[in-house]
Write an enzyme that holds these catalytic residues in place. Sequence first.
Site, PDB file in Angstrom:
ATOM      1  CG  ASN A 136      39.293  40.651  34.300  1.00  0.00           C
ATOM      2  OD1 ASN A 136      38.613  41.113  33.751  1.00  0.00           O
ATOM      3  ND2 ASN A 136      40.626  40.438  34.395  1.00  0.00           N
ATOM      4  CD  GLU A 143      43.235  40.868  30.960  1.00  0.00           C
ATOM      5  OE1 GLU A 143      43.383  39.549  31.578  1.00  0.00           O
ATOM      6  OE2 GLU A 143      41.984  40.914  30.657  1.00  0.00           O
TER       7      GLU A 143
END
Length: 244
Positions: A136, A143
């Site tokens: 990702n 994140e």
Amino acid sequence: MKIKIYDTNDEMSKAAADLVVQQLQEKPDSVICFPSGESPTGMLRYLVQYAHEGTADLSRCYIVGLDEWVGMDESNHGSCKHYLHTNFFNHLDIDPERVVMFNAKADDLEAECERINNFISSKGGLDIMMVGVGMNGHLGLNEPGTDWDLYAHVSDLDPITVQVGQKYFQEETALTKGITLGLKHLQEAKQPILIAAGTKKAGIIADSLQGHISVDVPATILQTLPHARILLDKFAASELERAS
């Protein structure tokens, strides 16, 4: 950023190890951050080999762990600590006092972040910050959506990270949070280095290095760092529009 593409994962791993050796030759007490995961295994193997041959002297440097799953330590086989001990520290004679890693089981994780931040700051910053890239686009456990101005912090794990992270464990494991160095550390590192290998990383590498710069893909921050080094094998680089 400077992109270098190699024919094989092994050649890329050796080149990454050589950068570490060069840094240690120039500054024996360098502060070096290593990641865990699949990408750095070959590099660490070369560094162990170099140390045994006398090519690399790791006795005076400081090693900082990039990240950890919250709630885990080296007794968890899928933990970052277990990885670094198994693939690196257990094969070397390194003073434990020179190894600084997150205690992801600490009662006060914010204080743990401050401890790591203060250590890095007290040594004049990271000389090398080595990272891989997640599917990702995460770097460490920064994140998607992470503020680029954060130093060490606790993160809520993205569903893709939770799913992909299961490969490190022998049985399905609940993963909810991580503790990680921040993207501010990457920006301030004297040598930010990304390593990636394999066709499965090709898409996210292209998005990260040639796509729209956005907090939604943390690795796009590398496009803003002229001094960053990107080391890829030809498979990870296969979707790049151009090689530089």
